[in-house]
Design a protein around this motif. Sequence first.
Motif, PDB file in Angstrom:
ATOM      1  N   THR A   2       0.835  -1.180   0.000  1.00 27.15           N
ATOM      2  CA  THR A   2       0.000   0.000   0.000  1.00 27.15           C
ATOM      3  C   THR A   2       0.880   1.243   0.000  1.00 27.15           C
ATOM      4  N   TYR A   3       0.563   2.169  -0.888  1.00 25.65           N
ATOM      5  CA  TYR A   3       1.325   3.411  -0.956  1.00 25.65           C
ATOM      6  C   TYR A   3       0.942   4.306   0.212  1.00 25.65           C
ATOM      7  N   ARG A   4       1.933   4.860   0.861  1.00 24.20           N
ATOM      8  CA  ARG A   4       1.703   5.755   1.980  1.00 24.20           C
ATOM      9  C   ARG A   4       2.067   7.168   1.559  1.00 24.20           C
ATOM     10  N   THR A   5       1.121   8.078   1.586  1.00 23.54           N
ATOM     11  CA  THR A   5       1.435   9.466   1.248  1.00 23.54           C
ATOM     12  C   THR A   5       2.157  10.111   2.429  1.00 23.54           C
ATOM     13  N   ARG A   6       3.021  11.042   2.120  1.00 29.24           N
ATOM     14  CA  ARG A   6       3.811  11.732   3.146  1.00 29.24           C
ATOM     15  C   ARG A   6       3.724  13.235   2.900  1.00 29.24           C
ATOM     16  N   ARG A   7       4.006  13.979   3.954  1.00 25.27           N
ATOM     17  CA  ARG A   7       4.056  15.428   3.818  1.00 25.27           C
ATOM     18  C   ARG A   7       5.518  15.870   3.883  1.00 25.27           C
ATOM     19  N   PRO A   8       5.885  16.889   3.130  1.00 25.68           N
ATOM     20  CA  PRO A   8       7.254  17.395   3.202  1.00 25.68           C
ATOM     21  C   PRO A   8       7.568  17.881   4.617  1.00 25.68           C
ATOM     22  N   LEU A   9       8.779  17.622   5.057  1.00 29.96           N
ATOM     23  CA  LEU A   9       9.205  18.008   6.409  1.00 29.96           C
ATOM     24  C   LEU A   9      10.377  18.988   6.360  1.00 29.96           C
ATOM     25  N   LEU A  10      11.347  18.724   5.456  1.00 33.30           N
ATOM     26  CA  LEU A  10      12.550  19.561   5.403  1.00 33.30           C
ATOM     27  C   LEU A  10      13.275  19.328   4.088  1.00 33.30           C
ATOM     28  N   GLY A 132      13.463   7.793  15.111  1.00 37.63           N
ATOM     29  CA  GLY A 132      12.693   7.895  16.354  1.00 37.63           C
ATOM     30  C   GLY A 132      11.482   6.987  16.375  1.00 37.63           C
ATOM     31  N   GLY A 133      11.600   5.823  15.726  1.00 39.09           N
ATOM     32  CA  GLY A 133      10.499   4.872  15.717  1.00 39.09           C
ATOM     33  C   GLY A 133       9.393   5.202  14.729  1.00 39.09           C
ATOM     34  N   VAL A 134       9.604   6.223  13.889  1.00 38.84           N
ATOM     35  CA  VAL A 134       8.608   6.648  12.915  1.00 38.84           C
ATOM     36  C   VAL A 134       9.223   6.562  11.522  1.00 38.84           C
ATOM     37  N   SER A 135       8.472   6.045  10.570  1.00 41.52           N
ATOM     38  CA  SER A 135       8.925   5.928   9.200  1.00 41.52           C
ATOM     39  C   SER A 135       8.958   7.304   8.531  1.00 41.52           C
ATOM     40  N   HIS A 136      10.094   7.630   7.916  1.00 43.65           N
ATOM     41  CA  HIS A 136      10.262   8.867   7.172  1.00 43.65           C
ATOM     42  C   HIS A 136      10.765   8.528   5.776  1.00 43.65           C
ATOM     43  N   GLY A 137      10.510   9.399   4.831  1.00 37.99           N
ATOM     44  CA  GLY A 137      11.125   9.319   3.520  1.00 37.99           C
ATOM     45  C   GLY A 137      12.373  10.179   3.530  1.00 37.99           C
ATOM     46  N   LEU A 138      13.460   9.692   2.917  1.00 38.00           N
ATOM     47  CA  LEU A 138      14.714  10.440   2.868  1.00 38.00           C
ATOM     48  C   LEU A 138      15.357  10.254   1.507  1.00 38.00           C
ATOM     49  N   SER A 139      15.812  11.346   0.912  1.00 37.51           N
ATOM     50  CA  SER A 139      16.607  11.274  -0.312  1.00 37.51           C
ATOM     51  C   SER A 139      17.666  12.366  -0.255  1.00 37.51           C
ATOM     52  N   MET A 140      18.815  12.092  -0.916  1.00 38.74           N
ATOM     53  CA  MET A 140      19.906  13.063  -0.932  1.00 38.74           C
ATOM     54  C   MET A 140      20.976  12.635  -1.924  1.00 38.74           C
ATOM     55  N   ALA A 174      33.054  11.313   6.927  1.00 37.11           N
ATOM     56  CA  ALA A 174      32.887  12.726   6.593  1.00 37.11           C
ATOM     57  C   ALA A 174      32.150  12.797   5.262  1.00 37.11           C
ATOM     58  N   VAL A 175      31.002  13.433   5.249  1.00 32.47           N
ATOM     59  CA  VAL A 175      30.128  13.423   4.078  1.00 32.47           C
ATOM     60  C   VAL A 175      29.554  14.816   3.842  1.00 32.47           C
ATOM     61  N   THR A 176      29.549  15.224   2.600  1.00 33.15           N
ATOM     62  CA  THR A 176      28.778  16.404   2.215  1.00 33.15           C
ATOM     63  C   THR A 176      27.492  15.873   1.593  1.00 33.15           C
ATOM     64  N   ALA A 177      26.390  16.062   2.290  1.00 36.87           N
ATOM     65  CA  ALA A 177      25.089  15.620   1.790  1.00 36.87           C
ATOM     66  C   ALA A 177      24.308  16.842   1.296  1.00 36.87           C
ATOM     67  N   VAL A 178      23.911  16.794   0.032  1.00 39.15           N
ATOM     68  CA  VAL A 178      23.175  17.904  -0.568  1.00 39.15           C
ATOM     69  C   VAL A 178      21.859  17.397  -1.148  1.00 39.15           C
ATOM     70  N   HIS A 179      20.991  18.316  -1.467  1.00 39.59           N
ATOM     71  CA  HIS A 179      19.670  17.998  -2.010  1.00 39.59           C
ATOM     72  C   HIS A 179      18.923  17.054  -1.046  1.00 39.59           C
ATOM     73  N   GLU A 180      19.127  17.268   0.243  1.00 36.19           N
ATOM     74  CA  GLU A 180      18.515  16.381   1.242  1.00 36.19           C
ATOM     75  C   GLU A 180      17.041  16.762   1.425  1.00 36.19           C
ATOM     76  N   ALA A 181      16.201  15.760   1.394  1.00 39.70           N
ATOM     77  CA  ALA A 181      14.771  15.982   1.562  1.00 39.70           C
ATOM     78  C   ALA A 181      14.196  14.927   2.505  1.00 39.70           C
ATOM     79  N   TRP A 182      13.463  15.395   3.512  1.00 39.43           N
ATOM     80  CA  TRP A 182      12.788  14.527   4.470  1.00 39.43           C
ATOM     81  C   TRP A 182      11.277  14.696   4.348  1.00 39.43           C
ATOM     82  N   SER A 183      10.571  13.601   4.508  1.00 42.17           N
ATOM     83  CA  SER A 183       9.107  13.656   4.555  1.00 42.17           C
ATOM     84  C   SER A 183       8.633  12.718   5.656  1.00 42.17           C
ATOM     85  N   ALA A 184       7.454  13.001   6.165  1.00 38.36           N
ATOM     86  CA  ALA A 184       6.901  12.175   7.253  1.00 38.36           C
ATOM     87  C   ALA A 184       5.438  11.896   6.999  1.00 38.36           C
TER      88      ALA A 184
END
Length: 184
Positions: A2-10, A132-140, A174-184
């Motif tokens: 089942t697809y779970r919709t998420r809202r943008p977080l950061l 924190g025990g909650v599923s989030h979407g993450l891309s970077m 040591a990482v430079t992470a760019v274009h980082e996007a979180w959703s919950a």
Amino acid sequence: MTYRTRRPLLTGANPFATLYDEGGSPTGYASLWRIDWSTRGSGEALVVWTPAGLRVAGGDAALAAWIEEYFVRRFDEARALPSWPAPRVEQAQVRLRVDPGEGAFAEAAGLAVAITGPLDARPFAQPDFPLGGVSHGLSMQVIPCEHASISVDGHAVPGRPLVTRTGGRPASSAVTAVHEAWSA
């Protein structure tokens, strides 16, 4: 499934580095944040851990404290440290430059971090990142780097990043992470 919709977080950038001594023990950790947009506003934040304590700085102290509490303390890098004390949160301008071709540089309130020497660049996405025990979407875009330094009140934190190569693929603490996007 089942697809779970998420809202943008950061959205933004989150370079980070853990330094280690010759024996493999962590000596310092830094998480640099350029928050282009979030549900709590935008701005820069700098989180620095050493065995002496935890400091958090940002032009918007409430935003910086939220970044530390909601994200940074829950990351594997922070949870692997010997302790994560209550933070000293400071309202201070963070001067931050993130350059995928060079690395990341930040200064604020006596804290300074440099992450340099990009080794690779690759996309990363995880639609079910547990935070924190909650599923989030993450891309970077992940850019492992060869060098990093942290200083606190003019004193260099000893150590260096851990760099490995598996099958020719470089990885680093040591990482430079760019274009980082979180959703919950």
